[in-house]
Design a protein around this motif. Sequence first.
Motif, short mmCIF file in Angstrom:
data_model
loop_
_atom_site.label_atom_id
_atom_site.label_comp_id
_atom_site.label_asym_id
_atom_site.label_seq_id
_atom_site.Cartn_x
_atom_site.Cartn_y
_atom_site.Cartn_z
N LYS A 11 -2.10 2.09 -10.47
CA LYS A 11 -1.08 2.38 -9.46
C LYS A 11 -0.17 1.18 -9.29
CE LYS A 11 -3.88 5.64 -6.75
NZ LYS A 11 -3.14 6.88 -6.96
N THR A 12 -0.72 -0.03 -9.42
CA THR A 12 0.10 -1.23 -9.19
C THR A 12 0.04 -2.21 -10.37
OG1 THR A 12 -1.69 -2.37 -7.99
CG2 THR A 12 -0.19 -1.05 -6.67
N HIS A 14 -2.28 -3.64 -12.10
CA HIS A 14 -3.37 -4.59 -12.35
C HIS A 14 -4.25 -4.12 -13.51
CE1 HIS A 14 -3.15 -5.86 -7.83
NE2 HIS A 14 -2.19 -6.40 -8.55
N TYR A 52 -9.16 2.63 -4.32
CA TYR A 52 -8.14 2.95 -3.31
C TYR A 52 -8.82 3.69 -2.16
CZ TYR A 52 -5.95 2.23 -7.74
OH TYR A 52 -5.63 1.70 -8.96
N GLY A 53 -8.76 3.10 -0.97
CA GLY A 53 -9.45 3.71 0.17
C GLY A 53 -10.94 3.91 -0.13
N SER A 81 -10.61 -4.52 -7.67
CA SER A 81 -10.50 -4.15 -6.26
C SER A 81 -10.50 -5.42 -5.42
CB SER A 81 -11.68 -3.27 -5.85
OG SER A 81 -12.87 -4.01 -5.90
N VAL A 82 -10.12 -5.29 -4.14
CA VAL A 82 -10.11 -6.46 -3.26
C VAL A 82 -11.53 -6.78 -2.80
CG1 VAL A 82 -9.38 -7.31 -1.00
CG2 VAL A 82 -7.78 -6.09 -2.45
N GLY A 111 -8.61 -7.75 -7.32
CA GLY A 111 -7.25 -7.21 -7.28
C GLY A 111 -6.59 -7.68 -6.00
N SER A 112 -5.60 -6.94 -5.49
CA SER A 112 -4.98 -7.33 -4.23
C SER A 112 -4.51 -6.08 -3.48
CB SER A 112 -3.79 -8.26 -4.48
OG SER A 112 -2.88 -7.66 -5.36
N PHE A 113 -4.37 -6.22 -2.18
CA PHE A 113 -3.90 -5.11 -1.36
C PHE A 113 -3.19 -5.69 -0.15
CE2 PHE A 113 -5.09 -1.60 1.77
CZ PHE A 113 -3.95 -0.85 1.44
C1 FMN Z 1 -3.11 2.03 -1.52
C2 FMN Z 1 -4.17 1.03 -1.93
C3 FMN Z 1 -5.44 1.16 -1.40
C4 FMN Z 1 -6.44 0.23 -1.76
N1 FMN Z 1 -7.70 0.38 -1.24
C5 FMN Z 1 -8.65 -0.52 -1.59
C6 FMN Z 1 -9.98 -0.38 -1.07
O1 FMN Z 1 -10.31 0.52 -0.33
N2 FMN Z 1 -10.90 -1.31 -1.44
C7 FMN Z 1 -10.60 -2.35 -2.27
O2 FMN Z 1 -11.47 -3.16 -2.55
N3 FMN Z 1 -9.36 -2.48 -2.81
C8 FMN Z 1 -8.38 -1.60 -2.48
N4 FMN Z 1 -7.13 -1.74 -2.99
C9 FMN Z 1 -6.87 -2.80 -3.97
C10 FMN Z 1 -6.85 -2.28 -5.39
O3 FMN Z 1 -8.09 -1.66 -5.73
C11 FMN Z 1 -6.62 -3.42 -6.38
O4 FMN Z 1 -5.43 -4.10 -6.08
C12 FMN Z 1 -6.57 -2.94 -7.80
O5 FMN Z 1 -6.43 -4.07 -8.62
C13 FMN Z 1 -5.42 -1.98 -8.03
O6 FMN Z 1 -5.43 -1.59 -9.39
P1 FMN Z 1 -4.12 -0.99 -10.06
O7 FMN Z 1 -3.02 -2.01 -9.89
O8 FMN Z 1 -4.48 -0.82 -11.50
O9 FMN Z 1 -3.78 0.28 -9.40
C14 FMN Z 1 -6.13 -0.83 -2.67
C15 FMN Z 1 -4.83 -0.93 -3.18
C16 FMN Z 1 -3.86 -0.03 -2.83
C17 FMN Z 1 -2.48 -0.17 -3.40
#
Ligand code: FMN
Length: 142
Positions: A11-12, A14, A52-53, A81-82, A111-113
Amino acid sequence: MDNIGVVYATKTQHSRKLAEAIAQELGVTAKNITENTQPEETRLLFIVGGIYGGKCNPDLLAYAEKLDPSLVKKAAIVTSSVSVSNRSQKELRELLTKKGVDVVGEISCAGSFLFVKLTHPNKADIDAITHAAKELAANAFS
Ligand SMILES: Cc1cc2nc3c(=O)[nH]c(=O)nc-3n(C[C@H](O)[C@H](O)[C@H](O)COP(=O)(O)O)c2cc1C
């Protein structure tokens, strides 16, 4: 290394970065699941995605549900994930296992959020993940 595949959903971006780094390390090309609905026949498929969530990427789960198990012998799940506590993809693992795909390991990366860990995944994260992936691949075939 022969017969290794790397696929990702993102989605972002990473997971794309991680998948591309792992693929480069292993001498293959990372494929986005939106453009490649089935992998080529592969002995070990790295599947990369975020959380995500608290849940797996639904696109990745849909991919796993449709995956032809005769094409994939083993799989390794890579999660970014974060939260450290979220760094596994139980649902994805269960789906794959139910299909008869042997999940040989899970590796994870920060990851980051919003403003949390905004600079991840960084070079150190990517180096660590490629190293872990290389080891996992070597062990999967030993
Ligand atoms: C909308 C959204 C919700 C997220 N929810 C969580 C979460 O519940 N727990 C967590 O550890 N990380 C969460 N993250 C962080 C992402 O898991 C992390 O940044 C991951 O690297 C995103 O991967 P992608 O860039 O391939 O989509 C969330 C990120 C986004 C954008």
